[in-house]
Structures are given as C-alpha cells and as structure tokens.
Design a protein around this motif. Structure first.
Motif, short mmCIF file in Angstrom:
data_model
loop_
_atom_site.label_atom_id
_atom_site.label_comp_id
_atom_site.label_asym_id
_atom_site.label_seq_id
_atom_site.Cartn_x
_atom_site.Cartn_y
_atom_site.Cartn_z
N LEU A 63 0.83 -1.21 0.00
CA LEU A 63 0.00 0.00 0.00
C LEU A 63 0.87 1.26 0.00
O LEU A 63 0.54 2.25 -0.68
CB LEU A 63 -0.93 0.01 1.21
CG LEU A 63 -2.16 -0.91 1.14
CD1 LEU A 63 -2.92 -0.88 2.45
CD2 LEU A 63 -3.08 -0.48 -0.01
N PHE A 83 -4.09 -1.47 -6.40
CA PHE A 83 -4.81 -1.10 -5.18
C PHE A 83 -6.00 -2.03 -4.98
O PHE A 83 -6.27 -2.51 -3.86
CB PHE A 83 -5.33 0.34 -5.28
CG PHE A 83 -4.45 1.38 -4.62
CD1 PHE A 83 -4.12 1.30 -3.28
CD2 PHE A 83 -3.99 2.47 -5.36
CE1 PHE A 83 -3.33 2.28 -2.67
CE2 PHE A 83 -3.20 3.45 -4.76
CZ PHE A 83 -2.87 3.36 -3.43
N TYR A 87 -6.58 -4.32 -1.68
CA TYR A 87 -7.77 -4.14 -0.84
C TYR A 87 -8.65 -5.38 -0.86
O TYR A 87 -9.29 -5.72 0.14
CB TYR A 87 -8.57 -2.92 -1.32
CG TYR A 87 -7.95 -1.60 -0.91
CD1 TYR A 87 -7.54 -1.38 0.40
CD2 TYR A 87 -7.80 -0.56 -1.84
CE1 TYR A 87 -6.97 -0.17 0.78
CE2 TYR A 87 -7.23 0.65 -1.47
CZ TYR A 87 -6.83 0.83 -0.16
OH TYR A 87 -6.27 2.04 0.22
N LEU A 90 -7.23 -7.66 1.59
CA LEU A 90 -7.49 -7.16 2.94
C LEU A 90 -8.98 -7.18 3.29
O LEU A 90 -9.37 -6.74 4.37
CB LEU A 90 -6.95 -5.74 3.09
CG LEU A 90 -5.42 -5.60 2.99
CD1 LEU A 90 -5.02 -4.13 2.97
CD2 LEU A 90 -4.73 -6.32 4.15
N GLU A 92 -11.29 -5.38 2.10
CA GLU A 92 -11.87 -4.04 2.07
C GLU A 92 -12.63 -3.90 0.75
O GLU A 92 -12.17 -3.31 -0.22
CB GLU A 92 -10.76 -2.98 2.16
CG GLU A 92 -10.01 -2.98 3.47
CD GLU A 92 -10.80 -2.30 4.59
OE1 GLU A 92 -11.91 -1.79 4.31
OE2 GLU A 92 -10.31 -2.29 5.73
N LEU A 95 -13.31 -0.31 -0.87
CA LEU A 95 -12.11 0.32 -1.42
C LEU A 95 -11.62 -0.43 -2.65
O LEU A 95 -11.14 0.18 -3.62
CB LEU A 95 -11.02 0.36 -0.36
CG LEU A 95 -11.27 1.28 0.83
CD1 LEU A 95 -10.19 1.11 1.90
CD2 LEU A 95 -11.33 2.73 0.37
N ALA A 96 -11.75 -1.75 -2.63
CA ALA A 96 -11.34 -2.54 -3.80
C ALA A 96 -12.21 -2.19 -5.00
O ALA A 96 -11.70 -1.98 -6.11
CB ALA A 96 -11.45 -4.03 -3.48
N SER A 99 -11.25 1.17 -6.40
CA SER A 99 -9.96 1.13 -7.08
C SER A 99 -10.07 0.49 -8.45
O SER A 99 -9.53 1.00 -9.44
CB SER A 99 -8.94 0.37 -6.22
OG SER A 99 -8.73 1.02 -4.99
#
Length: 260
Positions: A63, A83, A87, A90, A92, A95-96, A99
């Motif tokens: 990141l 990204f 994400y 993770l 997320e 956010l993924a 991105s």
C-alpha cells in the motif's frame, strides 16, 4: 538519476531565469513532457514494487508503494488496479471496488485489470457479472494469458450453477494452455459427474503430474479408480491422501465411506 530526469530538471532550471510573462518555448514544452514521462516511470516502478510485496503477502508495504505511485502519477491505471487487488486481499470490498472502477475508467481495455475485476466480482458473490470482464480481457489481442481468463470464467460459471458454460470455458483454456491446473482439475470433476471416467482419469493424472497433488485431486483420482474397479490404484490414492492430508475434508469423507 536518469538522463530524462536530468534533462527535465535542466530545462526547468533554464525556465526559472526567464521572465514570468515570457511565452513558453519549444524547449520548455520538452521539459514538461519529460516531467510527465518521468512521473509515469516512477509510478510504474513503485507499482511493480507493490506487486512484489503483494506476492510476498506484505500488504502494508504494498500500500505504501502504491500511494507513492499514485502521488507520482494519479492517472496511472495499473496502480489503481493493484490497489484493488491489495484491498481485495485485505477484505476491504468498498475500497477494492472503487480502485478497480477507477482503473477501468482510465484503461477500459486493459486485460489484466478486466481479469482482476472479474475475479473480484466472482469472489464477492457476483459470478454472473464477472464473465463479461473475463471476455473483455480475452478480446484484447495483446493479452498474453487469455487461457487464464477462460479458466476463471469456468470457475465462476460453476459458482453460478452453469456447468455447460463452465465446461466450454475450461476446454477453451486447455486448448490454449494444456497444463492449466485449474482447468484440468475442474474439467476432471465435470467428466466424473458425466460418468466419463476414462477422460476424468486422464485429466486428473495430468494435474497430478503438472503440480503437486492436492487433497482434492487425490480424492477425485481415488473415486475414479473406484468407479473403474481398480482397487489397487484406489488403495494407493487412499494411502497418499491419509499420509499427505490427514486433516482434510476429503480424508474425512474417505473415512466415512462417502464417495459421492
């Protein structure tokens, strides 16, 4: 410091000594282009570093590298695509999604970004939506791994309860890459379900030769040999399953005698 950056800095230094009202010269324009090119190069290098850290499981550093890449060039699509992968790892999802969408807005034809977004959709309970992105990746004539997207489309079609479509995608993948492990094993499962045991045997045998056997591949091979009445081969696979994967779901099924 590379030559391009040196030239850009030299040109910018020359501009600083000129009156602010002066119209930019051709040399000044070259400096701007040089700056832009150097920013893109920095973004590319930091994105590649992020990819390496991602591959090693170090998401925090990945990141950091991606933030540096995005600062250097906010419009570098691969950085936003990377990204998305980080994400996604993770968990997320929001956010993924942002991105991947940003990456596609910058490079809608990029095969890797399309493939990765398709895989994200498939793994977030949207397998039906994922197929068009795999197909978009495949349509790019510069895509060097179209078999990868066919294989992923097959996996996601199975998740979407479309075995006929999955079978076709796996077959296409194997025509392009005969040693694709996912397609070999998944098509082997399909052939087993169709009672085509000789073909299923060939596919899983190829899988076990290309990569190290897994609990899933040993279990499939064992059941195939059982259907074919080959008790010695069946016992051999049972022994391998017990020795290599004693804690696996497949070995538990074997112990309970639940073969189908």
């Amino acid at each position: 410091m590379n030559r391009l950056l040196c030239a850009a800095l030299a040109a910018l230094a020359g501009c600083a000594s000129q009156p602010a009202s002066q119209v930019p010269s051709v040399a000044d324009s070259g400096a701007i282009v040089g700056e832009s090119t150097d920013a893109r190069n920095r973004a590319r290098l930091h994105t590649e570093l992020a990819s390496l850290y991602y591959g090693r499981g170090n998401m925090g550093v990945a990141l950091e590298e991606l933030r540096t890449a995005a600062t250097a060039d906010p419009n570098y699509a691969p950085a936003h695509g990377m990204f998305g992968l980080v994400y996604m790892e993770l968990r997320e999802r929001g956010l993924a999604e942002q991105s991947f969408q940003r990456a596609l807005s910058l490079a809608p034809q990029d095969p890797d970004i399309n493939h990765n977004y398709g895989w994200f959709l498939c793994n977030t309970d949207r397998p039906a939506e994922s197929i068009k992105y795999f197909m978009q990746a495949i349509r790019n004539p510069l895509y060097v791994q179209p078999w990868r997207s066919y294989s992923a489309a097959g996996t996601c079609s199975l998740r979407n309860k479309q075995p006929k479509e999955a079978e076709e995608y796996f077959q296409r993948a194997l025509r392009l890459e005969p040693d694709d492990p996912t397609s070999l094993l998944q098509l082997g499962e399909i052939r087993y379900g169709q009672s085509n045991y000789p073909e299923a045997r060939k596919l899983v045998a190829r899988f076990n030769k290309v990569v190290n056997p897994t609990a899933e591949s040993l279990w499939l091979a064992l059941r195939i040999e059982r259907k074919l009445g080959e008790r010695v081969a069946e016992a051999s696979y049972a022994t391998q399953l017990r020795r290599r994967f004693p804690a696996s779901r497949e070995y538990q099924l074997l112990q309970r005698g639940e073969f189908d």
